[in-house]
Design a protein around this motif. Structure first.
Motif, short mmCIF file in Angstrom:
data_model
loop_
_atom_site.label_atom_id
_atom_site.label_comp_id
_atom_site.label_asym_id
_atom_site.label_seq_id
_atom_site.Cartn_x
_atom_site.Cartn_y
_atom_site.Cartn_z
N ARG A 24 5.99 3.53 3.09
CA ARG A 24 5.29 4.47 4.21
C ARG A 24 4.01 3.72 4.51
O ARG A 24 3.15 3.00 3.91
CB ARG A 24 5.06 5.72 3.73
N SER A 25 3.67 3.88 5.73
CA SER A 25 2.50 3.24 6.54
C SER A 25 1.69 3.95 7.60
O SER A 25 2.13 4.89 8.41
CB SER A 25 3.06 1.88 7.09
N SER A 26 0.60 3.85 7.48
CA SER A 26 -0.35 4.44 8.72
C SER A 26 0.00 4.12 9.98
O SER A 26 -0.38 4.80 10.95
CB SER A 26 -1.95 4.25 8.47
N ARG B 282 3.73 9.29 9.27
CA ARG B 282 3.12 8.67 8.22
C ARG B 282 3.53 8.97 6.73
O ARG B 282 3.34 8.36 5.89
CB ARG B 282 1.45 8.77 8.34
N GLU B 283 4.19 10.03 6.58
CA GLU B 283 4.55 10.86 5.48
C GLU B 283 6.13 10.08 4.88
O GLU B 283 6.40 10.34 3.91
CB GLU B 283 4.31 12.22 5.22
N ASP C 62 -0.72 0.98 3.72
CA ASP C 62 0.42 0.97 3.19
C ASP C 62 0.58 1.31 1.95
O ASP C 62 -0.43 1.08 1.11
CB ASP C 62 1.31 -0.25 3.73
N GLN C 63 1.73 2.44 1.58
CA GLN C 63 1.93 2.54 0.19
C GLN C 63 3.48 2.31 -0.12
O GLN C 63 4.27 2.51 0.93
CB GLN C 63 1.53 4.27 -0.18
#
Lengths: 1022, 463
Positions: A619-621, A626-627, A593-594
């Protein structure tokens, strides 16, 4: 972007202010003492009103602070004491302060951001904080125990009575059907895993498919936490408070801080506790009073009547209380804690080690927790501060077998079918355990006394949690300061599960492969890091007293690798799966996660008005896209009336709005195929039962909260009340679809879940004199939820993880609560076939052909919960107790069903509503093989005396007579789970066969009985 | 400003390391993806074809046991689970009950064959036209077999016969006869495709299909299944239609692997293994001690019938886990080990089907001969004479007897008595017991259909 406009004036303000103006200063010195005494308040801090950072007093309570030359208001505060402000005229060089105690605990700080805090009195949302003293009043199996009844707004249920504990914390109800249901646990900035992973018992019990399963009495990893290390726990409930944690925060955030060192002489603290345990409640067994009765049972059950006659040859055999026999471990449990803290102005340390051995009530079950922690705080010059924390934990659990099983090995389960007139707790002449001849005999069944003696079942966890936090004062000038802060957290553990079931066990031949060895391994790695910039602006103006604005970047990663191996048909005496017929399973997950965030806390009108706002983008995988950034905004405000009327100390109104998210599960985004097993040694590829959704996105919780906090009568009465209203949109769902589609289920975002609730607490201090003190807190909470707006292509669907309609389960149906329990019931139908009403229990006995339908028959959500917490003290003697009352909350009592099916319920022979039937017969016949579920869905309301503690703090003068080196000495007598008042038939209505689950959390199936424990402790400080 | 530059550098570094979107590209570690399968089409073909065999096997023991309980051949007396008994014998029409048995599995296989066609399509560049045709023939045959098995379970309820790309698509229930027609259509298409299928399948066929594992031989399996479907359809029809179906059945039998002088066990089987990840035959007598036989099986057998001793064993009295059911002292020895194969269709059944088809197309002598092959070789009983089957009713009685004992615990008796209108010959062991004509549709299917609001999509038997 809305936030830009909010922030714009702030940025402009920062640019316009001229920070480089020099000012004349002076020093003020003084002493801070406890009111009425000359005792120093060692933890007090002194600051200029409006400025976040001040100075700390030394051990003697003395301080020195540099202030501007003109009029200045000093603020003195300390945890446990009421704050004090005083205007210091120009030229004054000294000021002494004496602080009053703060029984209502209003002087605390609360988390508002990754790197920022706010004082509790100004908090804009409902806050629950638990201090280390409140937390550790009585030792517990795991920390959930110690939080029960202390966190307003949370429903905390233990899953089992097994040593090592394990329980579920749900904050403001169910917030997710499919997604993560646990709160986020943040320990000193480390996002900590609370995953539950089986250690492979299912490979023996075959309760479900696979080697590991959720019915294995799985412990959630919060069990590795050592409460002795904890300084405080803060529970963020409101979305406005949790929004700073973004897309993992819908279930609330539990912020845990560990103890830290303080400058001064090194202090050493030693605690020794010794205790014992017993089952708090067992379900018991039917008592047989005659051979005829036993023969009738044997005839009904198809058991060996000759054997029954043999057992009755010498008259009616003694009643075997199997559960008291098996759960008879009274060996002493103990806990030793050693800690040291100290340091100087630049370096402070806190080090502690714990060794805890908790015996289980069942034979050969226990939990051994060993932990060590070192916390270091270090200043480098005036601008750089670093703090590091490192914890090592070993948690070794031997929890025995409980809950559901399919081979008759779970003791409470099999005792439901085994007559109480046979003695199983014995060995024959050759030293072998006797076999259980009933319930099929031979490998169809088990003797639990043999099982618990011979089966080796353990789980060994090694865990390291570390954090580092570096803050650099990049810029300090006048009323501006800018801190750059970097945090990193690591949580790494390995869980090693071992099961060894030797061939001599009675059941081992049931699969034709005697001897089973299982190795279950979990490797988990959790990392989180953040980089934060905190700008503090303290102009001290009336309209803007102070502002703290922060912005930052966050990266998080959680990886887990679970693999389990099983060997069956082993060589004698070798607990190694390698030698038998093997199978294995593996599951890996990885999330990344970012996030980016910006937050601001504005303190206005001399800190009467507080406004907080911010936004986080995540945002998270795990998301389909995802972007894509998902934004979670929040805004909240409070207004504090300071002494608005006589006898009203302060009164605060608050309102908050926030949005948080709950990301999809790992793999929900992927369209996948699946393995169809192996055929002739070849792997197979088949269509997956569940269709992944490449467009899946986080579910979103929107919450509006408002409430008030008030303190009255010179801090003798405090009231808080909160109403919240939540709507979870874009719910993550996995509805079952028509089986004729050839698929099992979809993954999608759809529908809404609403949840409205009230929380209120009243704290009173009826007695507060020099010698006497009595404080009492009562809290009340209730909530109600509803599923709304399901799209037409989502039919009502049951949630995975239950035993079906025959025993009751959760359904997701529009207009109903997710906590409703659905099951079969005989019904009256109108001409169109619609249900007019449910017919009474027992209808199917007299009229078996009555139609039945799946209808709502109960609700697991309690009507309300009340906790009552009392503390008395007289001089050095203290008494405290905590009573928890749950009104309502139904339980699917499958244990009762087992005992009626086996005709072994303790009240089987009691009279029933039908003259010709005993109570057990009546219940079982009324249930009609699951066609009327209601008989076994029972009210789980209870009143529990959760903890009680008697403490004696030896006065310092007396302690000094023993040794002048002693700084403190205290003794405690503590009890946990001493009493349970409930009409519920089973052992404990809190328990759940499936452990931590969002839904279906009401299934009582042969659990390990609840544990009552009594402890005595001595605490010595040097 | 050196400090500012450092802070900026640090910020930049963290941003690059921590917040790079590439780091969010996390694979699925647990399940294969269609993209992965498409990347290696021949591997996918091999594994997906093996997947069809496991899915077929998944419809092996379950339906046999379910049909066995409904046909009063067997009981599942699991001590801790009374619903295995009550669900079948007392409340079979309960859509949430255990008596619903297998339902979704038939369509899961259909979904897999649907997917398998796409896998073949993806691999077609690497295959010859004949290989593609062989693969299609295999798929069509499996689909025909699958829906025949389905309609055996749901009988008069009929069923849906359509699968599309859209998982939310709900096909209407069509009549029983339409389902038979659909299955036969698939079998006939499959036959054509197999005939153009060259000499070998481009994938491994399990050992359960020994002797039937080339396209040409697999066509014999296709015809065997078609013969069963046609005979069933014949027995459920009257007049000219009946004769016509039986005539077609005879043609199908001629093209099948029928061999009156060969081993009765010749045929197609589900295969099992105790290897890791593989499946076992759960009807075996070693580990499944809860599967017992209906006690009527002993007195109903004719004196000297060898099949009784071969397939039935005595056990200590086994009582039902619930009241209002009977105990028994017999269980099966039909499947000796966990790895004993389970018949899909075998020579004995084909001979019995031919006896039936011959009888109903007027060839009484042929019918008698076929019946006697089974009766004498399998049963060790004296041959019947023409007088024994002079009346249709007599023939049916004789046929059902041979079918009951020769095909014991292979999933036939319930279907057989039903298609000859003799469901009421099944014993009722307690006043609360009932005879089910078919298994009902489970709640999940009912609800999904009800939820569409489209009455034409409703499933029969739903509340």
């Amino acid at each position: 972007m809305r936030t830009r406009f909010v922030l714009a004036p702030l940025v402009a303000g920062a640019l316009l202010a001229s920070p480089l103006r020099a000012q004349a200063t002076r020093d003020i010195t003084g002493k801070v003492t406890v009111v009425g005494t000359n005792a120093p308040v060692p933890e007090a801090s002194v600051s200029i009103f409006g400025q976040p950072v001040g100075v700390r007093v030394n051990e003697r309570g003395e301080y020195r602070i540099r202030v501007p030359a003109g009029d200045v208001t000093l603020l003195v505060r300390a945890i446990g004491f009421q704050r004090l402000t005083r205007l210091i005229p120009p030229g004054a060089q000294s000021a002494d302060f004496s602080l009053e105690k703060d029984p209502l605990q209003l002087e605390q700080v609360v988390v508002t951001g990754t790197a920022t805090t706010l004082e509790k009195r100004n908090a804009t949302t409902a806050i629950t904080a638990v201090s280390s003293v409140d937390l550790s009043r009585a030792p517990a199996q795991s920390i959930e125990n110690q939080l029960q009844g202390k966190v307003l707004g949370a429903t905390i249920n233990m899953n089992t009575g097994q040593p090592g504990g394990g329980g579920q914390i749900q904050i403001r109800g169910v917030t997710s059907i499919l997604g993560q249901g646990d709160p986020l646990f943040v320990l000193d900035g480390v996002i900590m895993s609370n995953n539950s992973n089986s250690s492979g018992l299912n490979g023996i019990t075959q309760a479900g498919g696979g080697i590991g399963g959720s019915q294995d009495g799985v412990v959630n990893r919060l069990a590795d936490l050592n409460p002795n290390e904890i300084e405080s726990i803060e529970v963020l409930k409101s979305a406005a408070a949790t929004a700073i944690y973004g897309s993992r925060a819908t279930n609330g955030v539990v912020v845990i801080r560990t103890k830290r060192g303080r400058a001064g002489q090194t202090r050493v603290n030693f605690t020794q506790r010794v205790g014992t345990q017993s089952p708090e409640r067992i379900v018991g067994s039917r008592r047989f009073t005659s051979l005829d009765q036993a023969l009738e049972w044997a005839d009904n059950r198809g058991e060996d009547e000759d054997l029954v006659r043999e057992l009755f040859a010498g008259g009616v055999p003694a009643y075997q209380n199997f559960q008291e026999q098996l759960y008879d471990n009274r060996d002493p449990s103990y806990e030793t804690v050693l800690s040291a803290s100290g340091g100087n102005d630049r370096t402070q340390f806190y080090a502690t080690g714990t060794q805890k051995v908790e015996q289980g009530t069942a034979r050969k079950t226990d939990a051994k927790l060993q932990t060590a922690r070192l916390n270091l705080d270090q200043s480098f010059g005036t601008r750089l501060r670093a703090s590091v924390g490192m914890n090592f934990t070993r948690n070794n659990l031997r929890r025995g077998i409980s809950n559901n099983d399919n081979i008759g090995i779970s003791p409470i389960y099999i005792f439901g079918y085994t007559p109480s007139f046979i003695d199983l707790d014995k060995k024959d002449e050759s030293g072998r355990w006797v076999e259980n001849p009933f319930n099929g005999g031979g490998p169809n069944t088990t003797n639990p006394f043999q099982t618990f003696d011979v089966l080796a079942s353990s789980e060994d966890v090694y865990r390291t949690i570390g954090n580092a936090n570096v803050t650099y004062s990049a810029f300090v000038s006048g009323n501006h300061s800018l801190d750059i802060n970097a945090q990193i957290g690591v949580d790494r553990y390995q869980q090693d599960g071992n099961q060894y079931s030797p061939a001599i066990l009675q059941y081992e031949l049931n699969d034709g492969l005697p001897g089973t060895a299982i190795e279950a391994n979990v490797n988990a790695r959790n990392l989180n890091s953040s980089l934060n910039a905190v700008w503090t602006f303290t102009p001290g103006w009336y309209w803007l007293t102070g502002a703290t604005t922060s912005a930052g970047l966050v990266a998080e990663e959680q990886g887990q690798n679970v693999y389990r191996m099983r060997g069956r048909g082993l060589l004698p005496g070798v607990p190694n799966f390698n030698q038998g017929q093997q199978n294995s399973e593996q599951t890996r997950t990885l999330f990344r996660d970012q996030a980016m965030y910006v937050n601001t806390d504005l303190r206005l009108m001399q800190e009467k008005l507080t406004i907080s706002g911010g936004v986080r983008a995540d945002r998270s995988s795990a998301n389909g896209d995802r972007e894509k950034w998902y934004y979670f905004p929040r805004a909240s405000a409070s207004y504090l009336f300071d002494h608005p009327f006589n006898n009203v100390d302060n009164f605060k109104l608050r309102a908050a709005y926030g949005q948080t998210g709950n990301r999809p599960r790992y793999g929900d985004r992927d369209l996948t195929l699946a393995s169809g097993g192996v055929i002739e040694g070849r792997p197979t590829l088949v269509v997956a039962g569940t269709i992944g959704n490449p467009g899946i996105r986080p579910e979103t919780l929107n919450e509006v909260e408002f409430g008030f906090d008030g303190a009255f009568l010179r801090q003798r009465v405090a009231v808080e009340a909160t109403h919240y209203s939540r709507v979870i949109t874009d719910q993550l769902l996995s509805p079952a679809i028509a089986p004729t589609s050839g698929f099992g289920a979809l993954i999608l975002n759809a529908g809404e879940l609403t949840n409205k609730g009230y929380e209120a607490a009243l704290t009173v201090v009826p007695l507060q004199t020099r010698d006497w003190n009595w404080s009492s807190r009562a809290s009340y909470q209730t909530s109600k939820q509803q599923v709304r707006d399901l799209p037409p292509y989502v039919p009502p669907f049951p949630v995975a993880g239950s035993f079906g309609d025959a025993y009751g389960r959760s359904y997701i149906r529009e207009g109903y609560s997710t906590t409703a329990i659905w099951g079969n019931a005989p019904v009256e139908l109108d001409a169109q076939g619609n249900v007019v009403r449910q017919l009474p229990i027992g209808t199917l006995i007299t009229n078996p052909s009555t139609p039945t339908r799946i209808v709502p028959i109960g609700d697991a959500n309690p009507r309300y919960q009340i906790s009552f917490n009392n503390q008395f003290s007289y001089k050095s003697l203290g008494l405290s107790f905590l009573v928890d009352w749950r009104h309502g909350g139904d339980v699917a009592n499958m244990t009762n069903n087992l005992y009626d099916e086996g005709q072994m319920a303790r009240d089987y022979d009691a009279p029933s509503p039908i003259d010709t039937m005993t109570l057990g017969q009546y219940r079982y016949r009324a249930w009609a093989a699951g066609r009327d579920t209601r008989v076994y869905v029972q009210d789980g309301g209870f009143v529990k005396l959760r903890e009680i503690a008697l403490t004696y703090d030896v006065p310092t003068s007396l302690a000094h007579r023993l040794s002048t080196r002693l700084s403190s000495l205290s003794f405690q007598l503590q009890g946990r789970n001493l009493a349970l008042w409930s009409d519920y038939w089973g052992a404990d209505p809190e328990f759940n066969n499936f452990g931590n689950t969002n839904l279906n959390r009401f299934i009582d199936l042969a659990p390990y009985p609840p544990t009552r424990s009594v402890w005595s402790s001595v605490n010595v400080g040097f | 400003m050196r400090i500012g530059a450092r802070a900026a550098l640090l910020t930049g570094a963290v941003a690059l390391v921590g917040c790079n979107a590439d780091r969010l590209e996390v694979p699925n570690y647990n399940s294969p993806t269609p993209d992965g399968a498409a990347a290696s089409p021949l591997v996918a073909l091999a594994q997906a074809s093996a997947g069809i065999f496991t899915q077929m096997r998944g419809l092996g023991t379950g339906p046999v046991q379910q049909f066995g309980i409904y046909g009063r051949e067997a009981f599942n007396y699991t001590p801790q689970e009374g619903r295995n008994t009550t669900g079948y014998l007392q409340t079979p029409t309960d859509n949430t009950g255990f008596g619903v048995g297998t339902f979704g599995g038939y369509f899961t296989l259909l979904r897999n064959t649907y997917n398998f066609r796409q896998v073949v399509e993806a691999a077609s560049q690497s295959l010859t036209a004949a290989q593609v045709s062989a693969t299609k023939g295999f798929t069509s045959t499996v689909e025909g077999w699958d829906m025949l098995l389905y309609i055996m379970s749901r009988h008069d309820l009929g069923g849906p016969t359509e699968i599309t790309d859209d998982p939310n698509f709900i096909a209407p229930f069509v009549s029983r006869d339409s389902v038979y027609g659909w299955a036969l259509g698939k079998l006939n298409t499959g036959l054509t495709e197999l005939q153009a299928g060259g000499t070998a399948f481009p994938f491994t066929v399990t050992a359960g299909f020994a002797g039937l594992n080339t396209p040409a031989d697999f066509a014999k399996f296709n015809r065997a299944i078609a013969a069963r479907a046609l005979a069933y359809r014949g027995s459920l029809s009257t007049g000219a239609a009946r004769t016509q179906f039986y005539q077609q059945a005879l043609q199908a039998l001629n093209a099948s692997f029928i061999n009156p002088s060969g081993s009765l066990d010749l045929g197609a089987y589900h295969v099992y293994s105790t290897a890791a990840g593989d499946a076992t035959n759960t009807l075996n007598m070693v580990t499944n001690l809860d599967l017992v036989a209906h006690p009527s099986i002993v007195p109903d057998a004719q004196a000297g019938d060898r099949r009784l001793a071969a397939k039935i064993r005595s056990i200590p009295v086994k009582n039902p886990p619930v009241p209002n059911a009977i105990s028994t002292t017999v269980a099966f020895s039909r499947y000796a080990a966990q790895t004993t194969p389970l018949p899909i269709i075998r020579n004995a059944e084909l001979i019995l089907l031919r006896a039936e088809a011959r009888y109903f197309t007027g060839d009484l002598a042929g019918a008698l001969a076929d019946l006697n092959v089974i009766r004498t070789t399998d049963g060790g009983l004296p041959a019947l004479t023409a007088a024994d089957i002079a009346l249709e009713d007599q023939f049916i009685t004789r046929l059902l007897y041979e079918r009951r004992y020769t095909l014991l615990l292979e999933g036939h008796r319930w279907v057989d008595v039903r298609r000859f209108g003799r469901l009421n010959t099944l014993p009722l062991d307690h006043p609360s017991h009932v005879r089910a004509a078919q298994m009902v549709v489970p709640t999940q299917e009912c609800d999904s259909r009800k939820n569409t609001g489209d009455a034409s999509l409703a499933a029969p038997s739903c509340p």
